[in-house]
Design a protein around this motif. Structure first.
Motif, PDB file in Angstrom:
ATOM      1  N   UNK A  31      -5.725   9.014  10.906  1.00  0.00           N
ATOM      2  CA  UNK A  31      -6.462   8.059  10.077  1.00  0.00           C
ATOM      3  C   UNK A  31      -5.795   7.837   8.713  1.00  0.00           C
ATOM      4  N   UNK A  32      -5.299   8.869   8.026  1.00  0.00           N
ATOM      5  CA  UNK A  32      -4.619   8.634   6.747  1.00  0.00           C
ATOM      6  C   UNK A  32      -3.395   7.727   6.879  1.00  0.00           C
ATOM      7  N   UNK A  33      -2.660   7.848   7.968  1.00  0.00           N
ATOM      8  CA  UNK A  33      -1.503   6.990   8.184  1.00  0.00           C
ATOM      9  C   UNK A  33      -1.943   5.532   8.323  1.00  0.00           C
ATOM     10  N   UNK A  34      -3.011   5.291   9.087  1.00  0.00           N
ATOM     11  CA  UNK A  34      -3.530   3.935   9.235  1.00  0.00           C
ATOM     12  C   UNK A  34      -3.972   3.370   7.888  1.00  0.00           C
ATOM     13  N   UNK A  35      -4.655   4.194   7.092  1.00  0.00           N
ATOM     14  CA  UNK A  35      -5.109   3.747   5.773  1.00  0.00           C
ATOM     15  C   UNK A  35      -3.918   3.428   4.870  1.00  0.00           C
ATOM     16  N   UNK A  36      -2.887   4.252   4.919  1.00  0.00           N
ATOM     17  CA  UNK A  36      -1.697   4.015   4.097  1.00  0.00           C
ATOM     18  C   UNK A  36      -1.015   2.710   4.491  1.00  0.00           C
ATOM     19  N   UNK A  37      -0.950   2.415   5.759  1.00  0.00           N
ATOM     20  CA  UNK A  37      -0.340   1.168   6.218  1.00  0.00           C
ATOM     21  C   UNK A  37      -1.142  -0.028   5.721  1.00  0.00           C
ATOM     22  N   UNK A  38      -2.469   0.052   5.787  1.00  0.00           N
ATOM     23  CA  UNK A  38      -3.316  -1.046   5.308  1.00  0.00           C
ATOM     24  C   UNK A  38      -3.117  -1.249   3.804  1.00  0.00           C
ATOM     25  N   UNK A  39      -3.058  -0.160   3.045  1.00  0.00           N
ATOM     26  CA  UNK A  39      -2.852  -0.263   1.594  1.00  0.00           C
ATOM     27  C   UNK A  39      -1.495  -0.886   1.293  1.00  0.00           C
ATOM     28  N   UNK A  40      -0.460  -0.493   2.015  1.00  0.00           N
ATOM     29  CA  UNK A  40       0.868  -1.072   1.802  1.00  0.00           C
ATOM     30  C   UNK A  40       0.896  -2.566   2.127  1.00  0.00           C
ATOM     31  N   UNK A  41       0.208  -2.972   3.174  1.00  0.00           N
ATOM     32  CA  UNK A  41       0.147  -4.389   3.518  1.00  0.00           C
ATOM     33  C   UNK A  41      -0.567  -5.163   2.424  1.00  0.00           C
TER      34      UNK A  41
END
Length: 67
Positions: A31-41
């Protein structure tokens, strides 16, 4: 053209990743990886918006390296 036959033992079930592949699979499912990807986008969208906005945002554009 003849169809190749299956070798014995070739279909031994699902292949489980080992070592680095297992670690990468575990990280990308987290889940943290998914959140980090969304924040980067979202950050990328904000930077692109600032760089392409035509009205006076010169200080912000200067920070991004655009004139």
């Amino acid at each position: 053209m003849p169809v190749p036959t299956r070798r014995r033992g070739a279909d031994s079930g699902p292949v489980h990743p080992v070592g680095l592949a297992r670690w990468c699979a575990r990280v990308t499912r987290s889940r943290p990886f998914e959140a980090a990807i969304v924040v980067l986008i979202m950050a990328n969208a904000a930077v692109l918006g600032v760089e392409t906005y035509r009205i006076s945002v010169r200080p912000a554009r200067r920070c991004t390296g655009w004139k």
